[in-house]
Motif scaffolding. Structure first.
Motif, PDB file in Angstrom:
ATOM      1  N   GLN A 127       0.811   5.238   1.220  1.00 51.82           N
ATOM      2  CA  GLN A 127       0.040   6.370   1.936  1.00 51.82           C
ATOM      3  C   GLN A 127       0.580   7.961   1.965  1.00 51.82           C
ATOM      4  O   GLN A 127       1.591   7.869   2.445  1.00 51.82           O
ATOM      5  CB  GLN A 127      -0.337   5.536   3.350  1.00 51.82           C
ATOM      6  CG  GLN A 127      -1.246   6.716   4.315  1.00 51.82           C
ATOM      7  CD  GLN A 127      -1.342   6.030   5.568  1.00 51.82           C
ATOM      8  OE1 GLN A 127      -0.458   5.447   6.289  1.00 51.82           O
ATOM      9  NE2 GLN A 127      -2.572   6.225   6.145  1.00 51.82           N
ATOM     10  N   LYS A 174      -1.761  12.299   5.671  1.00 53.23           N
ATOM     11  CA  LYS A 174      -3.188  12.787   5.907  1.00 53.23           C
ATOM     12  C   LYS A 174      -4.362  12.019   4.975  1.00 53.23           C
ATOM     13  O   LYS A 174      -5.226  12.671   4.968  1.00 53.23           O
ATOM     14  CB  LYS A 174      -3.404  14.147   6.088  1.00 53.23           C
ATOM     15  CG  LYS A 174      -2.663  14.903   7.202  1.00 53.23           C
ATOM     16  CD  LYS A 174      -2.939  16.574   7.274  1.00 53.23           C
ATOM     17  CE  LYS A 174      -2.425  17.089   8.405  1.00 53.23           C
ATOM     18  NZ  LYS A 174      -0.922  17.082   8.508  1.00 53.23           N
ATOM     19  N   LYS A 175      -4.003  10.885   4.338  1.00 54.98           N
ATOM     20  CA  LYS A 175      -4.747  10.211   3.524  1.00 54.98           C
ATOM     21  C   LYS A 175      -4.591   8.736   3.855  1.00 54.98           C
ATOM     22  O   LYS A 175      -3.824   8.258   4.736  1.00 54.98           O
ATOM     23  CB  LYS A 175      -4.109  10.429   2.078  1.00 54.98           C
ATOM     24  CG  LYS A 175      -3.906  11.898   1.328  1.00 54.98           C
ATOM     25  CD  LYS A 175      -5.506  12.341   1.245  1.00 54.98           C
ATOM     26  CE  LYS A 175      -5.447  13.591   0.667  1.00 54.98           C
ATOM     27  NZ  LYS A 175      -6.787  14.192   0.288  1.00 54.98           N
ATOM     28  N   PRO A 176      -5.827   8.201   3.481  1.00 54.51           N
ATOM     29  CA  PRO A 176      -5.883   6.885   3.664  1.00 54.51           C
ATOM     30  C   PRO A 176      -4.874   6.045   2.856  1.00 54.51           C
ATOM     31  O   PRO A 176      -4.395   6.367   1.863  1.00 54.51           O
ATOM     32  CB  PRO A 176      -7.272   6.262   3.285  1.00 54.51           C
ATOM     33  CG  PRO A 176      -7.676   7.270   2.414  1.00 54.51           C
ATOM     34  CD  PRO A 176      -7.016   8.618   2.609  1.00 54.51           C
ATOM     35  N   PRO A 177      -4.852   4.697   3.358  1.00 58.62           N
ATOM     36  CA  PRO A 177      -3.697   3.684   2.427  1.00 58.62           C
ATOM     37  C   PRO A 177      -4.374   3.454   0.990  1.00 58.62           C
ATOM     38  O   PRO A 177      -5.568   3.310   1.134  1.00 58.62           O
ATOM     39  CB  PRO A 177      -3.534   2.648   3.332  1.00 58.62           C
ATOM     40  CG  PRO A 177      -3.982   2.702   4.604  1.00 58.62           C
ATOM     41  CD  PRO A 177      -4.942   3.966   4.384  1.00 58.62           C
ATOM     42  N   TYR A 193       0.779  -1.264   0.109  1.00 63.04           N
ATOM     43  CA  TYR A 193      -0.006  -0.050  -0.069  1.00 63.04           C
ATOM     44  C   TYR A 193       0.797   1.244  -0.007  1.00 63.04           C
ATOM     45  O   TYR A 193       1.985   1.293   0.529  1.00 63.04           O
ATOM     46  CB  TYR A 193      -0.851  -0.007   1.215  1.00 63.04           C
ATOM     47  CG  TYR A 193      -1.997  -0.810   1.327  1.00 63.04           C
ATOM     48  CD1 TYR A 193      -1.885  -2.161   1.656  1.00 63.04           C
ATOM     49  CD2 TYR A 193      -3.297  -0.169   0.865  1.00 63.04           C
ATOM     50  CE1 TYR A 193      -3.325  -3.013   1.651  1.00 63.04           C
ATOM     51  CE2 TYR A 193      -4.519  -1.196   0.970  1.00 63.04           C
ATOM     52  CZ  TYR A 193      -4.674  -2.262   1.257  1.00 63.04           C
ATOM     53  OH  TYR A 193      -5.632  -3.094   1.115  1.00 63.04           O
ATOM     54  N   LEU A 200      -6.360  -7.613   7.437  1.00 60.98           N
ATOM     55  CA  LEU A 200      -4.908  -7.293   6.913  1.00 60.98           C
ATOM     56  C   LEU A 200      -4.028  -7.080   8.247  1.00 60.98           C
ATOM     57  O   LEU A 200      -4.747  -6.262   9.260  1.00 60.98           O
ATOM     58  CB  LEU A 200      -4.800  -6.066   6.312  1.00 60.98           C
ATOM     59  CG  LEU A 200      -5.643  -6.221   4.818  1.00 60.98           C
ATOM     60  CD1 LEU A 200      -5.126  -5.123   3.958  1.00 60.98           C
ATOM     61  CD2 LEU A 200      -5.032  -7.454   4.117  1.00 60.98           C
ATOM     62  N   PHE A 201      -2.958  -7.471   8.283  1.00 62.42           N
ATOM     63  CA  PHE A 201      -1.831  -6.999   9.377  1.00 62.42           C
ATOM     64  C   PHE A 201      -1.040  -6.087   8.691  1.00 62.42           C
ATOM     65  O   PHE A 201      -0.234  -6.559   7.755  1.00 62.42           O
ATOM     66  CB  PHE A 201      -1.233  -8.392  10.016  1.00 62.42           C
ATOM     67  CG  PHE A 201      -2.272  -9.131  10.851  1.00 62.42           C
ATOM     68  CD1 PHE A 201      -3.049 -10.223  10.058  1.00 62.42           C
ATOM     69  CD2 PHE A 201      -2.385  -9.063  12.045  1.00 62.42           C
ATOM     70  CE1 PHE A 201      -3.966 -10.935  10.786  1.00 62.42           C
ATOM     71  CE2 PHE A 201      -3.016  -9.823  12.873  1.00 62.42           C
ATOM     72  CZ  PHE A 201      -4.049 -10.647  12.145  1.00 62.42           C
ATOM     73  N   PHE A 202      -0.714  -5.313   9.186  1.00 61.80           N
ATOM     74  CA  PHE A 202       0.173  -4.131   8.736  1.00 61.80           C
ATOM     75  C   PHE A 202       1.600  -4.074   9.231  1.00 61.80           C
ATOM     76  O   PHE A 202       1.612  -4.063  10.587  1.00 61.80           O
ATOM     77  CB  PHE A 202      -0.273  -2.757   8.654  1.00 61.80           C
ATOM     78  CG  PHE A 202      -1.286  -2.271   7.679  1.00 61.80           C
ATOM     79  CD1 PHE A 202      -2.736  -2.752   8.017  1.00 61.80           C
ATOM     80  CD2 PHE A 202      -1.135  -2.035   6.187  1.00 61.80           C
ATOM     81  CE1 PHE A 202      -3.868  -2.570   7.006  1.00 61.80           C
ATOM     82  CE2 PHE A 202      -2.283  -1.851   5.462  1.00 61.80           C
ATOM     83  CZ  PHE A 202      -3.528  -2.138   5.751  1.00 61.80           C
ATOM     84  N   GLY A 203       2.632  -3.671   8.561  1.00 59.21           N
ATOM     85  CA  GLY A 203       3.790  -3.154   9.149  1.00 59.21           C
ATOM     86  C   GLY A 203       3.879  -1.750   9.524  1.00 59.21           C
ATOM     87  O   GLY A 203       2.872  -1.258   9.143  1.00 59.21           O
ATOM     88  N   SER A 204       5.045  -1.338   9.886  1.00 65.80           N
ATOM     89  CA  SER A 204       5.102   0.283  10.361  1.00 65.80           C
ATOM     90  C   SER A 204       5.406   0.829   8.988  1.00 65.80           C
ATOM     91  O   SER A 204       5.354   2.193   9.375  1.00 65.80           O
ATOM     92  CB  SER A 204       6.083   0.207  11.599  1.00 65.80           C
ATOM     93  OG  SER A 204       5.582  -0.388  12.612  1.00 65.80           O
ATOM     94  N   LEU A 264       3.560   0.907   2.850  1.00 66.70           N
ATOM     95  CA  LEU A 264       2.841  -0.123   4.018  1.00 66.70           C
ATOM     96  C   LEU A 264       2.872  -1.564   3.204  1.00 66.70           C
ATOM     97  O   LEU A 264       2.303  -1.563   2.264  1.00 66.70           O
ATOM     98  CB  LEU A 264       1.544   0.302   4.519  1.00 66.70           C
ATOM     99  CG  LEU A 264       1.542   1.496   5.302  1.00 66.70           C
ATOM    100  CD1 LEU A 264       0.270   1.938   5.407  1.00 66.70           C
ATOM    101  CD2 LEU A 264       2.278   1.361   6.534  1.00 66.70           C
ATOM    102  N   GLU A 269      -2.839  -2.500  -9.137  1.00 68.69           N
ATOM    103  CA  GLU A 269      -3.704  -1.556  -9.366  1.00 68.69           C
ATOM    104  C   GLU A 269      -3.356  -0.462 -10.017  1.00 68.69           C
ATOM    105  O   GLU A 269      -3.141   0.946  -9.911  1.00 68.69           O
ATOM    106  CB  GLU A 269      -4.134  -0.951  -8.040  1.00 68.69           C
ATOM    107  CG  GLU A 269      -5.055  -1.656  -7.146  1.00 68.69           C
ATOM    108  CD  GLU A 269      -6.469  -1.687  -7.486  1.00 68.69           C
ATOM    109  OE1 GLU A 269      -7.005  -0.546  -7.417  1.00 68.69           O
ATOM    110  OE2 GLU A 269      -6.742  -2.716  -7.861  1.00 68.69           O
ATOM    111  N   LEU A 312      -4.234   0.823  -2.273  1.00 65.75           N
ATOM    112  CA  LEU A 312      -3.632  -0.395  -2.543  1.00 65.75           C
ATOM    113  C   LEU A 312      -2.790  -0.250  -4.015  1.00 65.75           C
ATOM    114  O   LEU A 312      -3.171   0.497  -4.919  1.00 65.75           O
ATOM    115  CB  LEU A 312      -4.789  -1.601  -2.875  1.00 65.75           C
ATOM    116  CG  LEU A 312      -4.508  -2.878  -3.179  1.00 65.75           C
ATOM    117  CD1 LEU A 312      -3.738  -3.459  -2.116  1.00 65.75           C
ATOM    118  CD2 LEU A 312      -5.501  -3.535  -3.801  1.00 65.75           C
ATOM    119  N   LEU A 341       4.695   7.095   2.579  1.00 65.21           N
ATOM    120  CA  LEU A 341       4.673   5.701   3.567  1.00 65.21           C
ATOM    121  C   LEU A 341       4.166   4.820   2.527  1.00 65.21           C
ATOM    122  O   LEU A 341       3.064   4.518   2.326  1.00 65.21           O
ATOM    123  CB  LEU A 341       4.136   6.136   4.943  1.00 65.21           C
ATOM    124  CG  LEU A 341       3.965   4.960   5.566  1.00 65.21           C
ATOM    125  CD1 LEU A 341       5.541   4.943   6.387  1.00 65.21           C
ATOM    126  CD2 LEU A 341       2.948   5.092   6.874  1.00 65.21           C
TER     127      LEU A 341
END
Lengths: 112, 114
Positions: B37, B40-43, B35, B103-107, B90, B58, B45, B88
């Motif tokens: 990001q 201030k926005k959503p992730p 992903y 979903l499990f995300f990394g940092s 992800l 995508e 895909l 960022l």
């Protein structure tokens, strides 16, 4: 209070009060919903999920409510703590697809 | 172990550089995701791998090239990026690619393109 503008919508609540974060989802065919919490410098962290055949689900200090009639999802946090300060995203998955659609996010600020 | 580990945490690169982002999970998940990001926005895909095969792209520009060498590792190769690619990045994983999968995300890797 809540503010919307050029920045992320922000909800400010007093420590110990309950918080309600709202989300309007986009697709009536969505059948799975998740709330994620994202702290500064970290990736989104799963909080709670709900399937479309339910209208309420409770976790530890959190409750998710789903209103399919108006396509609305909410996250309630009881006894809000400073550690709850973060950006909260709702996400929906349309049935038959595997693609998460994330909402715009709400920043929760907990005031001491 | 319920972690998704991403390296590096921060990356600064010039527009002519080639770099790679790495992601690792040991939860036995067979679906992995990239992903993007912006602040201030959503992730958003970018790519989905299912059983080490690319299943969703995508419409990401070819300057981003994903690779899944095995079920635990996911790479994102970067070449000739533009300043607007600063974001960022992800990585996430799930047990399989399916509806009702968490979903499990990394940092994330904070990327700056100069």
């Amino acid at each position: 209070g809540e503010s919307v503008g050029l920045h992320l919508p922000t909800l400010s609540v007093q420590e110990g009060d309950n918080s309600i974060i709202n989300c309007a989802y986009s697709n009536s065919a969505s059948d799975y919903f998740i709330w994620y919490k994202q702290e500064s410098g970290k990736g989104p962290q799963f909080i709670i999920d709900i399937r479309s055949n339910m209208d309420k689900r409770q976790g530890q200090r959190v409750t998710v409510l789903l209103n399919k009639t108006v396509k609305h999802l909410s996250l309630q946090i009881a006894a809000t703590q400073p550690g709850d300060s973060a950006v909260y995203f709702c996400a929906e998955i349309v049935g038959g697809t595997y693609k998460y659609i994330f909402g715009t996010g709400t920043r929760l600020k907990v005031l001491a | 172990d319920t972690e998704v580990t991403q390296t590096p945490k921060h990356l600064v690169m010039g527009m002519t550089n080639k770099k790679s982002l790495k992601c690792e999970q040991h939860m036995g998940h067979r679906a992995m995701y990239w992903y993007k990001q912006k602040a201030k926005k959503p992730p958003e895909l970018m790519f989905v791998y299912s059983y080490e095969k690319l299943s969703i792209n995508e419409s990401v520009p070819s300057r981003f090239s994903p690779e899944c060498p095995n079920s635990s590792l996911l790479n994102l190769h970067l070449h000739a990026l533009q300043p607007e690619d600063s974001a960022l990045y992800l990585c996430a994983s799930s047990q399989v690619v399916a509806t009702n999968e968490k979903l499990f995300f990394g940092s994330g890797t904070q990327l700056s393109v100069l």
